[in-house]
Design a protein around this motif. Structure first.
Motif, PDB file in Angstrom:
ATOM      1  N   UNK B 595       6.298 -11.070  -0.460  1.00  0.00           N
ATOM      2  CA  UNK B 595       5.145 -10.514  -0.936  1.00  0.00           C
ATOM      3  C   UNK B 595       5.213 -10.412  -2.239  1.00  0.00           C
ATOM      4  N   UNK B 596       4.014 -10.433  -3.105  1.00  0.00           N
ATOM      5  CA  UNK B 596       4.066 -10.169  -4.452  1.00  0.00           C
ATOM      6  C   UNK B 596       3.954  -8.548  -4.401  1.00  0.00           C
ATOM      7  N   UNK B 597       3.986  -8.078  -5.806  1.00  0.00           N
ATOM      8  CA  UNK B 597       3.866  -6.635  -5.885  1.00  0.00           C
ATOM      9  C   UNK B 597       2.637  -5.992  -5.249  1.00  0.00           C
ATOM     10  N   UNK B 598       2.652  -4.983  -4.634  1.00  0.00           N
ATOM     11  CA  UNK B 598       1.659  -4.274  -4.059  1.00  0.00           C
ATOM     12  C   UNK B 598       0.913  -3.689  -5.090  1.00  0.00           C
ATOM     13  N   UNK B 599      -0.415  -4.200  -5.543  1.00  0.00           N
ATOM     14  CA  UNK B 599      -1.062  -3.521  -6.668  1.00  0.00           C
ATOM     15  C   UNK B 599      -2.177  -2.552  -6.120  1.00  0.00           C
ATOM     16  N   UNK B 600      -2.809  -3.040  -4.846  1.00  0.00           N
ATOM     17  CA  UNK B 600      -3.933  -2.074  -4.457  1.00  0.00           C
ATOM     18  C   UNK B 600      -3.366  -1.101  -3.180  1.00  0.00           C
ATOM     19  N   UNK B 601      -2.222  -0.321  -3.665  1.00  0.00           N
ATOM     20  CA  UNK B 601      -1.594   0.601  -2.639  1.00  0.00           C
ATOM     21  C   UNK B 601      -2.610   2.050  -2.634  1.00  0.00           C
ATOM     22  N   UNK B 602      -2.385   2.735  -1.521  1.00  0.00           N
ATOM     23  CA  UNK B 602      -3.168   4.123  -1.587  1.00  0.00           C
ATOM     24  C   UNK B 602      -2.533   5.186  -1.719  1.00  0.00           C
ATOM     25  N   UNK B 603      -2.288   5.968  -2.546  1.00  0.00           N
ATOM     26  CA  UNK B 603      -1.483   6.950  -2.861  1.00  0.00           C
ATOM     27  C   UNK B 603      -2.247   8.046  -1.796  1.00  0.00           C
ATOM     28  N   UNK B 604      -3.290   8.069  -1.678  1.00  0.00           N
ATOM     29  CA  UNK B 604      -4.304   9.067  -0.950  1.00  0.00           C
ATOM     30  C   UNK B 604      -3.718   9.094   0.364  1.00  0.00           C
TER      31      UNK B 604
END
Lengths: 308, 669
Positions: B595-604
């Motif tokens: 996987x590439x780096x997870x850019x769209x992660x969800x801290x919420x």
């Protein structure tokens, strides 16, 4: 072929029917710690002249805390229930050094015409033997004649912790009593919380002949408020609390009604702040609301523990 | 469990009866077996995964096998029982069935997806359908995963067959033995399988042992079919699965024991003439027990037991209709599930009262629905698919007072109507194929979402509370694909988009306080106004030489909530490429995935950024024959470079397995 199938089935059978965990019987689970008070039974009875006086309480025993009292008077000669009597009821605690005191109670009993008994209550502050013994002083009238009788009674330890009580001196230097009346058998649910709140009235005149009821006056506290914050004191529960609780306010029956939510069984502490009609604090402190696993919950200055 | 043992007795009697009965008739059957109307399934092509092995590995677990599908990603809490995400949506949004049978895990923390109760040697294929095309088995949003059991067809001649597979994996000292045997004749068929898996703790890329990642699994199954006439047959089947001492390193507790008994009896009738071709009806029963506790975690502040039970019985009846241009499946689904989960916490002073609550307060789900899928061949090149379903979903919470604590006065019962519609158009022009489709469907909240009570989620560390009044989740989807294929090469691109109204997700509640000591707060399942999900996949293959094949795939997904914020558990851009070379009796495979780096992660929702990773795998196999029976020996290594990594969906960022050398041997009997 047959052997193979039977063999497979046998294996399947042995594995499957071997022991597994039983599901919890919920009804039994919430009844383990709670003595149920279901029926009014005779707690004590005694005679005075030709009269038999019978006192009934739930399950036939009197306990520390709130007790609903049903009193019947029977004329043994006519075998009739007396239904138009003026009955007074006064519990007296005498300690080792001979001092007398009482507890919140209904002095004049009210006749219940539907069920044919005189109704009242007593909030015993100690069990018999703790600091002294309890005696009931009862008077009643029949045919314009007044009879008095006193009887030693046995007040037992309160085994149902959901009917615990608290007595305290408020910031106004008055003595108050809070006794839990319901729920007797709480549920993991919303529970209608009912408490009686009473106050000792300091006598203004010197004592007359014993027992002088003016020396042992108690009244239901009116229009005060009990702010409620229930929490689990167990350290591992980290000061756990529940949502949607309602503070206790006085309703027409004179008792204080609110809602307590118990989120699970176990030990709970009902933390109270007791306010007078002007919302001034008579007793009680706010408790921390932080979630602190491993630390026993801090209790209010005014609290009652429950367990179910 | 009275119900459980009663049902068991019944089933065993039934099995015994069939065993004896079928055996008695078996000898007679041979004489009059000249008539040969084969009982064969009319199967339409879908995304069916046929062989239960991956490019790299011939002895895989069900999870590893599913992971090789580009539609599926996984939430992993350890080495065992991964939660399959279809179209990047969690299991509440998909229907997972075994031969159309609905089965529900008994763990409130989703530690036992249906896929954990089967074994690779008793399934033959996995049928994955995306979105509303999967509504045949019941209301869904993400689609359906149907695990098809192995079932040997009737055979004119008596025939025994079987296989035995054994292997060892070095990293976690996994040792497994899988055996299956089947017997077929003109009148009678029997399939049986048995398997054992035993694994210790695995080590990560830094050669550090990951504690509590061991597991032990036993699985056995039996299926008996008897031909009642030339055009009809009956079949009884049972699967028994037991897992012991399964560690979940990402959780504060482990599985002490789980068991599943999955049984069914079915009747199938074929028709020689007319529109009706097949009518297949099955009654089923399954019971699952799942006992989590933390006796293996002395460091825990609170000792706690979390047992769960899930019992389902149901009916599935399917009619297949076909004429020259038209193919239709009509299916009736009905089931009743009872889910109970308890938690009991022990005070530090064990003489004190224990603290008890239900995390599923004895919730009954009764579902009845009718679904239909139609295929109409408009021409040689094009076809139109359309279908729909209508489902009634009824919930009843026995101890509704638990739900009243957060939702005072909520009704004890709730009935929902779940409609679904879908249509798609497929076009083949020479070597090219295109498809476009759309769908609309409702789903009811799951037991946890509707009635869950203080379910601890160790990912975001919140206690979750269900809401019985949640609205139906409504999905509007569109999908399209385009592909090219010739003898040497193939390219297939697929894209889908979901607009999900009333998207159910946990939101922090302002009231209540945590119950589990590791928890930081209370979340309630809430409906967002909507969420959107986009999935893209590209699959290519190319034959360089006759013996050298290349494959590559790329997937990308994006999920956003109503405020355009990221949804959790959405897979970042991921890739896989593999080369396969055959030389005489040897096969060589190598693959790279990551996987590439997870850019769209969800801290919420408790996510943090996950760095990229790349894994290189290698394997070689050798095929030889023992008395004309094919035997394959395989040796390989996963994560050859011993990369230390965890993926976006690894619970609590637990590291994945480091270098793992595996070997396996498969005999055919």
């Amino acid at each position: 072929m047959k052997f193979h199938i039977l063999f497979a089935i046998t294996i399947l059978f042995v594995i499957t029917v071997s022991c597994t965990l039983e599901e919890t019987d919920y009804e039994a689970e919430i009844a383990t710690e709670v003595t149920d008070y279901y029926d009014f039974e005779e707690a004590t009875s005694f005679t005075s002249n030709q009269y038999i006086i019978t006192i009934e309480a739930l399950n036939g025993s009197l306990h520390k805390g709130y007790n609903e009292i049903r009193l019947e008077i029977t004329n043994t000669q006519t075998n009739e229930h007396i239904n138009n009597s003026e009955v007074t009821f006064l519990p007296i605690l005498t300690d080792a050094s001979g001092n007398n005191s009482s507890c919140p109670h209904s002095y004049e009993l009210v006749y219940n015409t539907d069920e044919n008994y005189y109704s009242g209550y007593a909030v015993f502050t100690n069990k018999s033997g703790d600091i002294g013994s309890w005696e009931l002083y009862i008077s009643f009238t029949d045919n314009d004649q007044t009879y008095t009788v006193n009887q030693n009674i046995s007040v037992l330890e309160q085994t149902n912790k959901n009917l615990n009580m608290a007595s305290f001196i408020g910031n106004d230097d008055e003595m108050y009593f809070i006794a839990l009346i319901a729920p007797q058998k709480p549920n993991v649910s919303e529970n209608n919380l009912v408490a009686g709140v009473y106050k000792y009235i300091q006598p203004t005149n010197p004592a007359g002949d014993f027992p002088d009821p003016s020396q042992f006056l108690f009244s239901k506290v009116k229009n005060h408020k009990l702010l409620l914050d229930p929490r689990m004191p167990e350290p591992s529960m980290g000061n756990h609390s529940s949502p949607n609780n309602q503070d206790l306010i006085q309703l027409n029956d004179g008792l204080y009604h609110g809602v307590v939510n118990y989120t699970m069984t176990g030990n709970w502490t009902l933390n109270f702040i007791f306010l007078n009609e002007n919302d001034q604090v008579i007793k009680g402190t706010e408790v921390p609301t932080d979630f602190t696993p491993g630390i026993e919950g801090v209790k209010s200055e005014l609290y009652i523990d429950t367990l179910f | 469990m009275i119900l459980y043992s009663d049902a068991m007795k019944y089933i065993i009697t039934l099995l015994l009866f069939w065993g004896i009965c079928a055996n008695g008739q078996n000898t007679k059957a041979e004489k009059d077996s000249t008539k040969s109307v084969e009982l064969e399934e009319v199967v339409i092509t879908a995304a069916i995964k046929k062989k239960i092995e991956t490019e790299m590995k011939m002895a895989v677990s069900v999870d590893e096998f599913l992971a090789s599908s580009e539609d599926i990603s996984f939430i992993k809490r350890g080495a065992y029982a991964w939660e399959p995400l279809l179209n990047n949506m969690s299991t509440e949004r998909s229907t997972i069935t075994i031969d159309g049978m609905h089965i529900f895990g008994a763990c409130t923390d989703k530690m036992d997806p249906v896929t954990s109760y089967i074994e690779t040697n008793n399934i033959s294929e996995i049928d994955i359908k995306s979105g509303q095309e999967g509504s045949l088995h019941g209301a869904t949003v993400a689609g359906s995963i149907d695990l098809k059991r192995k079932s040997t067809p009737f055979n004119l001649y008596k025939k025994w067959s079987g296989s035995y597979q054994t292997g060892f994996e070095l990293n976690n000292k996994q040792f497994f033995n899988l055996g299956n045997v089947s017997y077929s004749s003109d009148k009678f068929v029997a399939d049986a399988s048995i398997s054992f898996r035993e694994a210790g703790n695995y080590s990560d890329g830094n050669n550090k042992e990951v504690n509590h990642s061991q597991y032990n699994k036993f699985n056995t199954s039996i299926g008996l079919a008897y031909k009642t006439s030339t055009l009809s047959s009956v079949r009884v089947e049972a699967i028994f699965d037991q897992a012991n001492d399964v560690g979940f390193p990402a959780l504060p507790m482990d599985l002490w024991l789980s068991r599943a008994l999955i049984t069914s009896a079915s009747y199938k009738q074929l028709f020689e003439e007319g529109l009706f071709k097949v009518w297949d009806t099955k009654v089923y029963f399954n019971a699952i027990e799942h006992y989590m506790d933390d006796t293996t975690r002395p460091e825990n502040l609170v000792h706690m037991d979390m047992p769960g039970w899930s019992t389902t019985y149901g009916l599935v009846s399917k009619a297949t209709l076909k004429n020259e241009r038209f193919f239709s499946e009509i299916q009736l689904n009905a089931y009743n599930n009872l889910s109970i989960a308890e938690m009991r916490m022990y005070p530090q002073d064990r003489s004190e009262r224990t603290m008890f609550a239900y995390s599923w307060p004895s919730v009954t789900t009764t579902v009845a629905g009718i679904s239909m899928n139609n295929t109409w061949e408009l021409s040689e090149r094009s076809q139109l698919n359309f279908g729909g379903s209508l489902t009634i979903n009824y919930n009843h919470s026995k101890y509704v007072e638990f739900n009243w604590i957060f939702h005072p006065g909520t009704p004890q019962e709730k009935t929902r109507i779940l409609p679904s519609l879908n249509t798609s158009y497929q076009l083949d022009i020479n070597n090219f194929n295109f498809s476009i489709g759309t769908g609309y469907g409702h789903r009811a909240p799951s037991v946890s979402e509707g009635y869950g009570y203080y379910i601890y989620n160790s990912f975001d560390r919140y206690d979750y509370i269900g809401n019985p009044n949640l609205k139906n989740e409504i999905s509007y989807e569109g999908h399209a694909s385009a592909g090219f294929k010739n003898e040497k090469a193939s390219v297939q691109a697929k894209v889908n988009y979901f607009y999900i109204k009333n998207y159910i997700i946990g939101r922090v509640l302002s009231m209540g306080s945590p119950m589990n000591y590791q928890s930081v707060g209370v979340k309630g399942y809430t409906s967002l106004d909507h969420s959107t999900l986009f999935n893209f996949s590209l699959n290519t293959s190319y034959t360089l030489f006759d013996d050298l094949h290349w494959k590559g795939s790329l997937t990308y997904a994006r999920g956003k909530d109503e405020n355009e914020k990221n949804l959790p558990f959405i897979r970042p851009l991921s890739y896989q490429t593999s080369l396969n070379y055959n030389y005489e009796r040897f096969g060589f495979q190598t693959s790279v995935n990551g996987d590439i780096e997870q850019i769209n992660y969800s801290p919420e929702y408790g996510e943090d950024q996950t760095p990229s990773y790349t894994i290189w795998n290698l394997s070689v196999d050798y095929t030889f024959y023992i008395k004309n029976k094919k035997t394959v020996l395989q040796l390989g290594a996963e994560n050859v470079l011993n990369e230390y990594y965890s993926t976006y969906a690894d619970w609590g960022n637990i590291p994945r397995m480091g270098r793992n050398i595996f070997t396996s041997l498969k005999f055919n009997l």
